[in-house]
Scaffold this motif. Sequence first.
Motif, PDB file in Angstrom:
ATOM      1  N   PRO A  67      -2.184 -47.141 -49.563  1.00 16.51           N
ATOM      2  CA  PRO A  67      -2.226 -46.632 -50.944  1.00 16.51           C
ATOM      3  C   PRO A  67      -1.175 -47.294 -51.838  1.00 16.51           C
ATOM      4  O   PRO A  67      -1.457 -47.636 -52.992  1.00 16.51           O
ATOM      5  CB  PRO A  67      -1.958 -45.133 -50.780  1.00 16.51           C
ATOM      6  CG  PRO A  67      -2.378 -44.825 -49.385  1.00 16.51           C
ATOM      7  CD  PRO A  67      -2.028 -46.045 -48.590  1.00 16.51           C
ATOM      8  N   TYR A  98      -9.332 -45.524 -50.143  1.00 16.34           N
ATOM      9  CA  TYR A  98      -8.245 -45.567 -51.129  1.00 16.34           C
ATOM     10  C   TYR A  98      -8.760 -46.042 -52.489  1.00 16.34           C
ATOM     11  O   TYR A  98      -8.284 -45.583 -53.535  1.00 16.34           O
ATOM     12  CB  TYR A  98      -7.120 -46.463 -50.607  1.00 16.34           C
ATOM     13  CG  TYR A  98      -6.647 -46.033 -49.236  1.00 16.34           C
ATOM     14  CD1 TYR A  98      -5.897 -44.870 -49.075  1.00 16.34           C
ATOM     15  CD2 TYR A  98      -7.002 -46.753 -48.097  1.00 16.34           C
ATOM     16  CE1 TYR A  98      -5.493 -44.448 -47.816  1.00 16.34           C
ATOM     17  CE2 TYR A  98      -6.604 -46.339 -46.835  1.00 16.34           C
ATOM     18  CZ  TYR A  98      -5.848 -45.181 -46.700  1.00 16.34           C
ATOM     19  OH  TYR A  98      -5.460 -44.761 -45.446  1.00 16.34           O
ATOM     20  N   GLN A 100     -11.852 -45.434 -53.448  1.00 19.10           N
ATOM     21  CA  GLN A 100     -12.580 -44.253 -53.920  1.00 19.10           C
ATOM     22  C   GLN A 100     -11.630 -43.243 -54.555  1.00 19.10           C
ATOM     23  O   GLN A 100     -11.952 -42.624 -55.576  1.00 19.10           O
ATOM     24  CB  GLN A 100     -13.332 -43.607 -52.755  1.00 19.10           C
ATOM     25  CG  GLN A 100     -14.540 -44.413 -52.294  1.00 19.10           C
ATOM     26  CD  GLN A 100     -15.198 -43.827 -51.065  1.00 19.10           C
ATOM     27  OE1 GLN A 100     -14.512 -43.364 -50.146  1.00 19.10           O
ATOM     28  NE2 GLN A 100     -16.522 -43.844 -51.025  1.00 19.10           N
ATOM     29  N   ASP A 101     -10.467 -43.094 -53.977  1.00 17.42           N
ATOM     30  CA  ASP A 101      -9.487 -42.155 -54.527  1.00 17.42           C
ATOM     31  C   ASP A 101      -9.057 -42.576 -55.933  1.00 17.42           C
ATOM     32  O   ASP A 101      -8.913 -41.728 -56.825  1.00 17.42           O
ATOM     33  CB  ASP A 101      -8.268 -42.080 -53.604  1.00 17.42           C
ATOM     34  CG  ASP A 101      -7.260 -41.049 -54.081  1.00 17.42           C
ATOM     35  OD1 ASP A 101      -7.601 -39.849 -54.096  1.00 17.42           O
ATOM     36  OD2 ASP A 101      -6.139 -41.442 -54.455  1.00 17.42           O
ATOM     37  N   ARG A 104     -11.934 -41.896 -58.370  1.00 10.70           N
ATOM     38  CA  ARG A 104     -12.208 -40.475 -58.602  1.00 10.70           C
ATOM     39  C   ARG A 104     -11.056 -39.748 -59.293  1.00 10.70           C
ATOM     40  O   ARG A 104     -11.287 -38.787 -60.036  1.00 10.70           O
ATOM     41  CB  ARG A 104     -12.513 -39.789 -57.264  1.00 10.70           C
ATOM     42  CG  ARG A 104     -13.800 -40.291 -56.623  1.00 10.70           C
ATOM     43  CD  ARG A 104     -13.983 -39.788 -55.200  1.00 10.70           C
ATOM     44  NE  ARG A 104     -15.136 -40.433 -54.566  1.00 10.70           N
ATOM     45  CZ  ARG A 104     -15.531 -40.196 -53.316  1.00 10.70           C
ATOM     46  NH1 ARG A 104     -14.871 -39.336 -52.563  1.00 10.70           N
ATOM     47  NH2 ARG A 104     -16.581 -40.839 -52.822  1.00 10.70           N
ATOM     48  N   ASN A 105      -9.840 -40.201 -59.046  1.00  6.33           N
ATOM     49  CA  ASN A 105      -8.682 -39.453 -59.540  1.00  6.33           C
ATOM     50  C   ASN A 105      -7.811 -40.210 -60.538  1.00  6.33           C
ATOM     51  O   ASN A 105      -6.911 -39.618 -61.133  1.00  6.33           O
ATOM     52  CB  ASN A 105      -7.814 -39.009 -58.354  1.00  6.33           C
ATOM     53  CG  ASN A 105      -8.582 -38.121 -57.383  1.00  6.33           C
ATOM     54  OD1 ASN A 105      -9.207 -37.147 -57.791  1.00  6.33           O
ATOM     55  ND2 ASN A 105      -8.562 -38.468 -56.108  1.00  6.33           N
ATOM     56  N   ASP A 135     -19.693 -43.849 -56.433  1.00  9.27           N
ATOM     57  CA  ASP A 135     -18.527 -43.991 -57.316  1.00  9.27           C
ATOM     58  C   ASP A 135     -18.816 -44.982 -58.437  1.00  9.27           C
ATOM     59  O   ASP A 135     -18.428 -44.761 -59.590  1.00  9.27           O
ATOM     60  CB  ASP A 135     -17.318 -44.459 -56.503  1.00  9.27           C
ATOM     61  CG  ASP A 135     -16.925 -43.453 -55.441  1.00  9.27           C
ATOM     62  OD1 ASP A 135     -16.280 -42.453 -55.797  1.00  9.27           O
ATOM     63  OD2 ASP A 135     -17.281 -43.649 -54.273  1.00  9.27           O
TER      64      ASP A 135
END
Length: 246
Positions: A67, A98, A100-101, A104-105, A135
């Motif tokens: 990350p 990571y 995708q994170d 999404r965020n 995504d």
Amino acid sequence: MEDIQALIQKLDWDTPEAEQAEAIHKLQDIRDGELHLLLQPLGKGYWDGAAEVIVRLGFPRVKPILPGLLEWIQDMNWPGAAQIAPFLREIGNPLIPYIQDVFRNQSQDEEWMYWIFEMILDHWNKEQITPLREDLIRLNEGGTIALKALRTLWVHQIYPGEAVLLLLEDKKQRSLTEIAQLENAYPGIDCEALQREFREGIFTPELSRAYIEQHREEISFCYRKSSLHDFVSEIEELVREVSGSE
């Protein structure tokens, strides 16, 4: 092994080459629990050396700090980013959760997402892209990143060209409609003249600040209008690319 922090101190640009090379070599023995110390340590002068250590450690050794490595390419002007980006690209599938994170965020960070596309996803194959399908579809709403997502879906034949062209036409028409609405709401604003006047006072901070305050609304209008025109140009460029392959 020498103290980790002492070795990291030797990664500085100004450290003699032989001494820095020795530190990079010794840092190959860093413990997993200390890997995070290599993530953009101290100041920017140390980052190129830290990136070299990380690349030499390789994957899966650096898995615990993936990350943080992805964060390193938030700005490709940062020292070490040019080494970290291709390294991440080659890691492939383990990086997907990571990414995708971020999608999404951290979707408000368009610059970061842009570099993820530019440095990683644009080089991946369909097998690697497919897990990101949902995504990418979610990213279809928006500006430049939506175009990057659409292009990726098209290149890997997840979306057919006809569908992409329809979506692009819709985006173009919505942008042109917004431009027309802006021009109706703010008639008579000469953005070029506004820019010239601003440039004339830019070297006098007090004048430039006062000018911005006085013309804040007009400047906002011109910025938005210019951004929309740029977006339309990007849409048209992608339309030509997709149409040319049909």
